[in-house]
Design an enzyme around this catalytic site. Structure first.
Site, PDB file in Angstrom:
ATOM      1  N   LYS A  38       0.847  -1.207   0.000  1.00 52.12           N
ATOM      2  CA  LYS A  38       0.000   0.000   0.000  1.00 52.12           C
ATOM      3  C   LYS A  38       0.878   1.251   0.000  1.00 52.12           C
ATOM      4  O   LYS A  38       2.087   1.177   0.262  1.00 52.12           O
ATOM      5  CB  LYS A  38      -0.892  -0.016   1.247  1.00 52.12           C
ATOM      6  CG  LYS A  38      -0.133   0.024   2.576  1.00 52.12           C
ATOM      7  CD  LYS A  38      -1.057  -0.234   3.762  1.00 52.12           C
ATOM      8  CE  LYS A  38      -0.275  -0.275   5.066  1.00 52.12           C
ATOM      9  NZ  LYS A  38      -1.135  -0.670   6.219  1.00 52.12           N
ATOM     10  N   ARG A  48     -10.400  -0.196  15.717  1.00 52.85           N
ATOM     11  CA  ARG A  48     -10.277   0.685  14.548  1.00 52.85           C
ATOM     12  C   ARG A  48     -11.178   0.049  13.501  1.00 52.85           C
ATOM     13  O   ARG A  48     -12.388   0.067  13.643  1.00 52.85           O
ATOM     14  CB  ARG A  48      -8.812   0.822  14.126  1.00 52.85           C
ATOM     15  CG  ARG A  48      -8.560   1.953  13.154  1.00 52.85           C
ATOM     16  CD  ARG A  48      -7.125   1.993  12.673  1.00 52.85           C
ATOM     17  NE  ARG A  48      -6.690   0.739  12.081  1.00 52.85           N
ATOM     18  CZ  ARG A  48      -5.501   0.524  11.531  1.00 52.85           C
ATOM     19  NH1 ARG A  48      -4.609   1.499  11.496  1.00 52.85           N
ATOM     20  NH2 ARG A  48      -5.187  -0.635  11.014  1.00 52.85           N
ATOM     21  N   TYR A  84      17.490  29.049   9.479  1.00 56.21           N
ATOM     22  CA  TYR A  84      16.263  29.712   9.955  1.00 56.21           C
ATOM     23  C   TYR A  84      16.165  29.651  11.470  1.00 56.21           C
ATOM     24  O   TYR A  84      16.470  28.627  12.096  1.00 56.21           O
ATOM     25  CB  TYR A  84      15.037  29.001   9.387  1.00 56.21           C
ATOM     26  CG  TYR A  84      14.725  29.326   7.956  1.00 56.21           C
ATOM     27  CD1 TYR A  84      14.496  30.648   7.551  1.00 56.21           C
ATOM     28  CD2 TYR A  84      14.638  28.321   7.004  1.00 56.21           C
ATOM     29  CE1 TYR A  84      14.193  30.946   6.223  1.00 56.21           C
ATOM     30  CE2 TYR A  84      14.333  28.604   5.683  1.00 56.21           C
ATOM     31  CZ  TYR A  84      14.112  29.921   5.297  1.00 56.21           C
ATOM     32  OH  TYR A  84      13.806  30.201   4.000  1.00 56.21           O
ATOM     33  N   MET A 124      13.367  23.803   3.307  1.00 53.59           N
ATOM     34  CA  MET A 124      12.637  23.070   2.276  1.00 53.59           C
ATOM     35  C   MET A 124      13.568  22.365   1.295  1.00 53.59           C
ATOM     36  O   MET A 124      13.317  21.230   0.878  1.00 53.59           O
ATOM     37  CB  MET A 124      11.695  24.011   1.510  1.00 53.59           C
ATOM     38  CG  MET A 124      10.770  23.255   0.557  1.00 53.59           C
ATOM     39  SD  MET A 124       9.701  24.302  -0.436  1.00 53.59           S
ATOM     40  CE  MET A 124       8.615  24.988   0.777  1.00 53.59           C
TER      41      MET A 124
HETATM   42  C1  LIG Z   1      -0.445  -1.793   6.791  1.00 53.26           C
HETATM   43  C2  LIG Z   1      -1.029  -3.075   7.261  1.00 53.26           C
HETATM   44  C3  LIG Z   1      -0.215  -4.204   7.458  1.00 53.26           C
HETATM   45  C4  LIG Z   1       1.297  -4.151   7.401  1.00 53.26           C
HETATM   46  O1  LIG Z   1       1.757  -3.631   8.619  1.00 53.26           O
HETATM   47  P1  LIG Z   1       3.332  -3.513   8.951  1.00 53.26           P
HETATM   48  O2  LIG Z   1       3.380  -3.055  10.356  1.00 53.26           O
HETATM   49  O3  LIG Z   1       3.867  -2.491   7.998  1.00 53.26           O
HETATM   50  O4  LIG Z   1       3.906  -4.844   8.714  1.00 53.26           O
HETATM   51  C5  LIG Z   1      -0.837  -5.391   7.774  1.00 53.26           C
HETATM   52  N1  LIG Z   1      -2.180  -5.469   7.919  1.00 53.26           N
HETATM   53  C6  LIG Z   1      -2.976  -4.397   7.765  1.00 53.26           C
HETATM   54  C7  LIG Z   1      -4.445  -4.543   7.949  1.00 53.26           C
HETATM   55  C8  LIG Z   1      -2.432  -3.161   7.440  1.00 53.26           C
HETATM   56  O5  LIG Z   1      -3.229  -2.106   7.294  1.00 53.26           O
END
Ligand SMILES: *Cc1c(COP(=O)(O)O)cnc(C)c1O
Length: 393
Positions: free
Chosen positions: A50, A155, A283, A335
């Site tokens: 992702k 969640r 800065y 930046m």
């Molecule tokens: C992002 C995600 C993972 C991977 O998690 P990591 O901590 O990066 O290994 C696994 N399961 C779900 C549901 C996620 O959203």
């Protein structure tokens, strides 16, 4: 691009020189995948790519992983756009949509494109039932749904008490359905945390109730579970951050887990300035030179995704006169630039700099930079911007 040449010779095909680049080591992602396999041997691996493979570039990362995957392994993304894009690059590998479809349109596409998908709320069952009534069926004939339940993170995921009825309703669709029970751990990064055993117990109770005794159709562990909680492995594990060579565990770094960095973030010194005792740098004038000193300016900043909150003292590695030198930030990150103390380092404009990863025999885990910035490597990787050039090897 397969080459052993130094980075400075790599972009002769263009008139533009890279200011900052992410040197992505595809053999490292393959190594890390094998490490996950070794830790969770016997489980299928669902490689999480992702958010553009955590900022590493999903097409190339997925292609590299595809080469070392077994037939039952799959990919996971979050949005339908990510799934469709990945499908363009990897045609013959299941892709799991971890948030499932958002509406009836997405439901239809998910079925027509044969994506695996997560059902996390009862309203998504209605989407499925409606699509079914309209005669929409999975293109490959098989319905692959992962039912996500809340075992303690609160969640995404339906209450455990709702799962058996929904499970049953999917079975009643008279589809050739492969159902997986899924949940996610909230605190697996902390070995002292008692929520993980409680989540595991909840998950097992529900799995038993559904008749999933052998655990083959169950998935609970992400990277932290894979690395540290073998009881959470079940039939499928979902490695994300560990594939990219960083550790999910509090206080640990990728190399401690036998992982190799995939992203080596580099830039160049663009100026070397003589600063007088009492002069301030950058800065906000947050750094005052305690004595006359050389300050190097590096051509990377928060506009490239280097964290603005990196404090004075954050390490970088400079490649000067054929050797790797440790240097440290002074003053604020801006930046387009950041400044480092060059005391004792014979560096010149043009020299290459490592911000995280490894190069020239030196190692600077992204986890270490993240900790100094009060964040996690996940965020550092995802924040790399389009100004940074990606070089794959
Ligand atoms: C992002 C995600 C993972 C991977 O998690 P990591 O901590 O990066 O290994 C696994 N399961 C779900 C549901 C996620 O959203």
């Amino acid at each position: 691009m397969m080459t052993a040449m130094p980075d400075s010779h790599m972009s002769h095909d263009t008139v533009l020189s890279a200011h900052s680049w992410a040197d992505i080591d595809l053999s490292a992602v393959q190594h890390n995948f094998r490490r996950a396999r070794e830790l969770a041997c016997g489980s299928r691996l669902c490689a999480v790519v992702k958010a553009n493979a955590y900022g590493h570039g999903a097409p190339r990362i997925a292609a590299a992983l595809h080469q070392v995957m077994q037939p039952a392994d799959l990919f996971a993304v979050v949005t339908l756009r990510e799934a469709l894009s990945l499908r363009q690059h990897i045609a013959h590998r299941p892709i799991l949509l971890m948030r499932g479809p958002l509406d009836a349109n997405e439901m239809a596409v998910v079925l027509q494109q044969d994506f695996f998908w997560v059902l996390h709320s009862a309203w998504q069952l209605s989407l499925l039932q409606q699509a079914w009534q309209q005669g929409i069926r999975p293109a490959g004939g098989k319905l692959n749904v992962w039912l996500k339940t809340n075992t303690g993170m609160s969640r995404l995921g339906m209450p455990m008490s709702e799962v058996p009825a929904i499970w049953q309703q999917i079975k009643e669709l008279d589809a050739d359905a492969e159902l997986i029970l899924m949940s996610h751990l909230a605190c697996a990064d902390d070995l002292q945390e008692s929520l993980t055993p409680r989540q595991l117990q909840n998950f097992k109770t529900l799995a038993d109730e559904l008749g999933l005794k052998d655990g083959g159709h169950c998935t609970l562990a992400a990277s932290a579970g894979i690395l540290n909680w073998p009881q959470t492995h079940f039939g499928i594990v979902r490695p994300g951050i560990m594939l990219y060579g960083a550790s999910p565990m509090i206080g640990r770094e990728g190399p401690d887990e036998g992982l190799q960095p995939v992203m080596n973030l580099k830039s160049r010194l663009i100026a070397v300035n003589q600063v007088r005792a009492g002069d301030t740098v950058g800065y906000g004038a947050t750094f005052t030179a305690p004595q006359d000193m050389q300050v190097g300016v590096i051509g990377i900043g928060y506009g490239d995704g280097y964290p603005r909150h990196a404090p004075s003292g954050t390490p970088v590695v400079i490649h000067a006169q054929g050797k790797a030198w440790d240097a440290a930030l002074v003053g604020r990150v801006s930046m387009d630039m950041l400044t480092v103390d060059l005391t004792g380092i014979p560096a010149q404009a043009g020299d290459e700099v490592l911000l995280w990863g490894q190069a020239w025999g030196a190692s600077l885990p992204a986890d270490r930079i993240a900790r100094l910035c009060h964040t996690i490597a996940y965020e550092l990787f995802c924040q790399i911007t389009a100004r940074v050039e990606y070089r794959y090897r």
